[in-house]
Scaffold this active site. Sequence first.
Site, mmCIF file in Angstrom:
data_model
loop_
_atom_site.group_PDB
_atom_site.id
_atom_site.type_symbol
_atom_site.label_atom_id
_atom_site.label_comp_id
_atom_site.label_asym_id
_atom_site.label_seq_id
_atom_site.Cartn_x
_atom_site.Cartn_y
_atom_site.Cartn_z
ATOM 1 N N ASP A 1 -10.331 3.554 1.395
ATOM 2 C CA ASP A 1 -10.637 3.071 2.761
ATOM 3 C C ASP A 1 -11.322 4.158 3.589
ATOM 4 O O ASP A 1 -12.129 3.844 4.467
ATOM 5 C CB ASP A 1 -9.352 2.639 3.481
ATOM 6 C CG ASP A 1 -8.869 1.272 3.024
ATOM 7 O OD1 ASP A 1 -9.691 0.477 2.532
ATOM 8 O OD2 ASP A 1 -7.654 1.003 3.149
ATOM 9 N N LYS B 1 0.805 -1.231 0.000
ATOM 10 C CA LYS B 1 0.000 0.000 0.000
ATOM 11 C C LYS B 1 0.838 1.281 0.000
ATOM 12 O O LYS B 1 0.384 2.317 -0.475
ATOM 13 C CB LYS B 1 -0.964 0.006 1.189
ATOM 14 C CG LYS B 1 -2.182 -0.898 1.005
ATOM 15 C CD LYS B 1 -3.179 -0.678 2.113
ATOM 16 C CE LYS B 1 -4.451 -1.445 1.864
ATOM 17 N NZ LYS B 1 -5.516 -1.108 2.816
HETATM 18 P P1 NAP Z 1 -1.508 -3.362 10.745
HETATM 19 O O1 NAP Z 1 -0.970 -2.304 9.860
HETATM 20 O O2 NAP Z 1 -0.715 -4.593 10.993
HETATM 21 O O3 NAP Z 1 -1.854 -2.656 12.161
HETATM 22 C C1 NAP Z 1 -2.321 -3.391 13.260
HETATM 23 C C2 NAP Z 1 -2.214 -2.528 14.522
HETATM 24 O O4 NAP Z 1 -2.715 -3.302 15.616
HETATM 25 C C3 NAP Z 1 -0.787 -2.121 14.890
HETATM 26 O O5 NAP Z 1 -0.798 -0.835 15.444
HETATM 27 C C4 NAP Z 1 -0.409 -3.151 15.952
HETATM 28 O O6 NAP Z 1 0.518 -2.676 16.884
HETATM 29 C C5 NAP Z 1 -1.733 -3.343 16.652
HETATM 30 N N1 NAP Z 1 -1.794 -4.633 17.326
HETATM 31 C C6 NAP Z 1 -1.730 -5.859 16.748
HETATM 32 N N2 NAP Z 1 -1.829 -6.813 17.696
HETATM 33 C C7 NAP Z 1 -1.918 -6.165 18.888
HETATM 34 C C8 NAP Z 1 -2.035 -6.610 20.240
HETATM 35 N N3 NAP Z 1 -2.086 -7.915 20.561
HETATM 36 N N4 NAP Z 1 -2.117 -5.659 21.216
HETATM 37 C C9 NAP Z 1 -2.079 -4.356 20.906
HETATM 38 N N5 NAP Z 1 -1.982 -3.878 19.641
HETATM 39 C C10 NAP Z 1 -1.903 -4.773 18.644
HETATM 40 O O7 NAP Z 1 -2.917 -3.885 10.207
HETATM 41 P P2 NAP Z 1 -4.054 -3.021 9.467
HETATM 42 O O8 NAP Z 1 -3.895 -3.153 8.006
HETATM 43 O O9 NAP Z 1 -4.079 -1.677 10.083
HETATM 44 O O10 NAP Z 1 -5.370 -3.858 9.840
HETATM 45 C C11 NAP Z 1 -5.819 -3.899 11.175
HETATM 46 C C12 NAP Z 1 -7.177 -4.586 11.279
HETATM 47 O O11 NAP Z 1 -8.157 -3.860 10.537
HETATM 48 C C13 NAP Z 1 -7.226 -6.017 10.751
HETATM 49 O O12 NAP Z 1 -8.057 -6.777 11.592
HETATM 50 C C14 NAP Z 1 -7.843 -5.858 9.383
HETATM 51 O O13 NAP Z 1 -8.534 -7.031 8.966
HETATM 52 C C15 NAP Z 1 -8.829 -4.735 9.641
HETATM 53 N N6 NAP Z 1 -9.152 -3.957 8.437
HETATM 54 C C16 NAP Z 1 -10.439 -3.952 8.009
HETATM 55 C C17 NAP Z 1 -10.787 -3.210 6.894
HETATM 56 C C18 NAP Z 1 -12.219 -3.197 6.442
HETATM 57 O O14 NAP Z 1 -12.475 -2.817 5.289
HETATM 58 N N7 NAP Z 1 -13.166 -3.548 7.279
HETATM 59 C C19 NAP Z 1 -9.809 -2.490 6.198
HETATM 60 C C20 NAP Z 1 -8.495 -2.508 6.660
HETATM 61 C C21 NAP Z 1 -8.168 -3.256 7.786
HETATM 62 P P3 NAP Z 1 2.113 -2.665 16.584
HETATM 63 O O15 NAP Z 1 2.300 -1.687 15.472
HETATM 64 O O16 NAP Z 1 2.691 -2.250 17.882
HETATM 65 O O17 NAP Z 1 2.461 -4.068 16.171
#
Ligand code: NAP
Length: 287
Positions: A106, A70
């Site tokens: 998004d 991305k």
């Molecule tokens: P990402 O870039 O990997 O970000 C995930 C975030 O969550 C990071 O800040 C990470 O912290 C934090 N995190 C992960 N595990 C954790 C834990 N056990 N405790 C505390 N913080 C934690 O992922 P993303 O692309 O943003 O996606 C995140 C979520 O949104 C996913 O579930 C994805 O499926 C969902 N999503 C949904 C849509 C939709 O259209 N509905 C679109 C995009 C994403 P660190 O940086 O410290 O590791």
Amino acid sequence: MITGKTKLLGVIGHPVSHSLSPVMHNAAIANLGVDFAYLPLPVKPEDLAVAIAGFAAIGLEGFNITIPHKQSIMPFLTEITPIAQAVGAVNTVWRTEQGWNGTNTDVIGFLAPLKPLDQPWTETDAVILGNGGAARAVVAGCAELGCRSIHVVGRDRAKLATFQQSWAHSAAAALLQTHEWHDLATLIPTAGLIVNTTPIGMYPQVDHSPVDVSLLERLQPGAIAYDLIYVPKPTLFLQQAAQQGAIAIDGLEMLVQQGAAALEIWLQQPAPVDVMRRSLQQYLNLT
Ligand code: NAP
């Protein structure tokens, strides 16, 4: 039917096999009766440049981008919309005579279920759990809504500092504060909108929640709890927030609406949103 004239769309990612985009886009294409096909296109990070050159060579009309491309896609684009620049990531690309253009749908997807609500946004404090890629679209969305303040909660102080810094030259900067998780106790009682952008609670870890139920009890009745996760639907976080009187919103509509906005760019006609939503509900066995 795919013929010699069929135009190609797709989604690039690594891996890409988990992507739900082919399901909803091909359902929409079939419903509209247009001569397009939407393909999963697995591209390793080290192959991105050659893949983009190949897409131009075969005349791909456009594509979606998922993890991990991305941000790395951006140098390959001729034009990037202001919203994608603000978010710092592109999820939709289309071909022009001058080259590839990119945007980020998004934010539109995130905002779609919020906009119809009768919420006084200028008096709303937003709390965002997580500081990853999706959190960036949510910050941009909360700024567009006109939220009074935006509080991003993360577990890594260095990443939070980088996150805060990355908004320094945007309109969101004045509204944005970053916090560690222990600050949630003071943030939750005043939150009008709380958004989970972490994967905590996602299938198969369905009995996990990013917020302890004892903290959720401090949520104002009528606050909005939004989880970007769509499986399970609802998550434990949303179930417990709803029990406190919150308005619960899951991530399925965001997924559908970001896809619909992308399809409208490629086809230049309205997307069949109901068809896209139903195709995902059926595929995911959701009611
Ligand atoms: P990402 O870039 O990997 O970000 C995930 C975030 O969550 C990071 O800040 C990470 O912290 C934090 N995190 C992960 N595990 C954790 C834990 N056990 N405790 C505390 N913080 C934690 O992922 P993303 O692309 O943003 O996606 C995140 C979520 O949104 C996913 O579930 C994805 O499926 C969902 N999503 C949904 C849509 C939709 O259209 N509905 C679109 C995009 C994403 P660190 O940086 O410290 O590791």
